[in-house]
Design an enzyme around this catalytic site. Sequence first.
Site, PDB file in Angstrom:
ATOM      1  N   SER A 100      47.546  11.036 118.521  1.00 36.68           N
ATOM      2  CA  SER A 100      46.667  10.743 119.651  1.00 36.68           C
ATOM      3  C   SER A 100      47.163   9.549 120.464  1.00 36.68           C
ATOM      4  CB  SER A 100      45.240  10.544 119.129  1.00 36.68           C
ATOM      5  OG  SER A 100      44.307  10.538 120.162  1.00 36.68           O
ATOM      6  N   ASP A 239      45.299  10.495 127.005  1.00 38.00           N
ATOM      7  CA  ASP A 239      46.093   9.829 125.974  1.00 38.00           C
ATOM      8  C   ASP A 239      47.165  10.804 125.494  1.00 38.00           C
ATOM      9  OD1 ASP A 239      44.330  11.542 124.742  1.00 38.00           O
ATOM     10  OD2 ASP A 239      44.025  10.284 122.980  1.00 38.00           O
ATOM     11  N   ASP A 241      47.571  12.994 123.137  1.00 40.55           N
ATOM     12  CA  ASP A 241      47.271  14.403 122.833  1.00 40.55           C
ATOM     13  C   ASP A 241      46.216  14.974 123.770  1.00 40.55           C
ATOM     14  OD1 ASP A 241      45.065  13.065 121.748  1.00 40.55           O
ATOM     15  OD2 ASP A 241      44.861  14.465 120.082  1.00 40.55           O
ATOM     16  N   ASP A 243      43.057  14.467 124.320  1.00 38.29           N
ATOM     17  CA  ASP A 243      41.682  14.791 123.929  1.00 38.29           C
ATOM     18  C   ASP A 243      40.698  13.772 124.492  1.00 38.29           C
ATOM     19  OD1 ASP A 243      42.194  12.623 122.267  1.00 38.29           O
ATOM     20  OD2 ASP A 243      41.463  13.589 120.435  1.00 38.29           O
TER      21      ASP A 243
END
Length: 445
Positions: A100, A239, A241, A243
């Site tokens: 992440s 960010d 990833d 999410d």
Amino acid sequence: MGKLFGTDGVRGVANKELTPDLAFRLGQAGAYVLSKEHPHPRIVIGKDTRISGDMLEAALIAGICSVGADVLRVGVLPTPGIAYLTRTLKASAGVVISASHNPVQDNGIKFFSSTGYKLPDAVEEEIEDLVHSHEKPWAIPVGSEIGRVIEIQDAQRRYMDFLKGTVGSLAGIKVVYDGSNGAASHVGPQVLRELGVEVIPLSVTPDGININAGCGSTHPEVLQQAVIEHKADLGLANDGDADRLIAVDENGEIVDGDFIMVICALALKAKGQLMEDSVVVTVMSNLGLHIALKEAGIRVYETQVGDRYVMEELLKTGARLGGEQSGHIIFLDHNTTGDGLLTALQLLAVLKEQGKPISKLAAKMQRLPQVLINVRVKDKKKAMENPYVFQKVEEVKRFLGERGRVLVRSSGTESLVRVMVEGQDHEQLMGLAQSVVDIIKREEL
């Protein structure tokens, strides 16, 4: 690594804590536990842009195939895209290789169930027990029973088409987009352009090393400057990833997850589309959010930090919108996890419908001063249970009374203790937060 699963899967320094051997064993155990109901399971695997992703993916795939499961490999794709494809490809499970917003040396492995939800604690514990156990309860397949790898060539296209289906045209909006050199570096600007948005891209050239490096939702400074320079309507930052989403208004001011939830909740309520007239937030959300939503007749449910807990509360209460100040926002009518690009599109749709600058929409919420200090510690559990820390926190609580609050919690993914103090006077809050931090640091010695 001690306990493997944190609040967001298994995390660690790649090749040191999160090794190929551990990835292989997680692949075996995860495939076995998540595929008990399926005679020949299929598991979706995707990743972000970290250099260690290929190494861990290879090990994970080997583990999965070695217990007779097939792998549907989707390549680089945002975490919510992997959750979406796990559902729509009717896979037995999904796996994301990502850490992440963490720095490049870290990586992580996170599982989704066949329905695209993060796993319950009990299932993670079962996987963890098998990883640590010498017993291997699965059969060892040979010949045609060994798993295959199937490439899903159009994975990005499928995810982009899903995103586009959640909104109408967004033509006429000018956006600076920061992809954090991560998983959304291609799909982010592309889906925005296909919806008619004028896009100025930042940090969309991943090289395996530059993910989250001075960019993205945790480092919005360059984005803030770029929005002003380009006279854009707003800035959007994901960010690594994708999410989570943080926005920047036309004046270069941060519009965090709390503001985004207020903007979207008020817009949905005005159209009679806010299910249960409720929103789910975490204890980190600003008191200003509670005040703004309460004034609009919207009920706020509060849960502990972590989008998995937000999801659990959404399912329990029947609410369909929830999230975190950090920008993990779940629109449960559309996806089963926090989705930074989906959130961006919903926010842009409100902007287009209402024809107002984002600063005006964000002004519906007045943020109370909030101070957050991260303290790096050797042992999170020990720091959290320290009686002197507890005593100082209680002292600060008594001082603030109903005029504010103090919250001390450990990070679910890093060796940090977070000290948050909220109230009326920023300078006073800094002093109060520092007094707690000083005790934590003193007790570390």
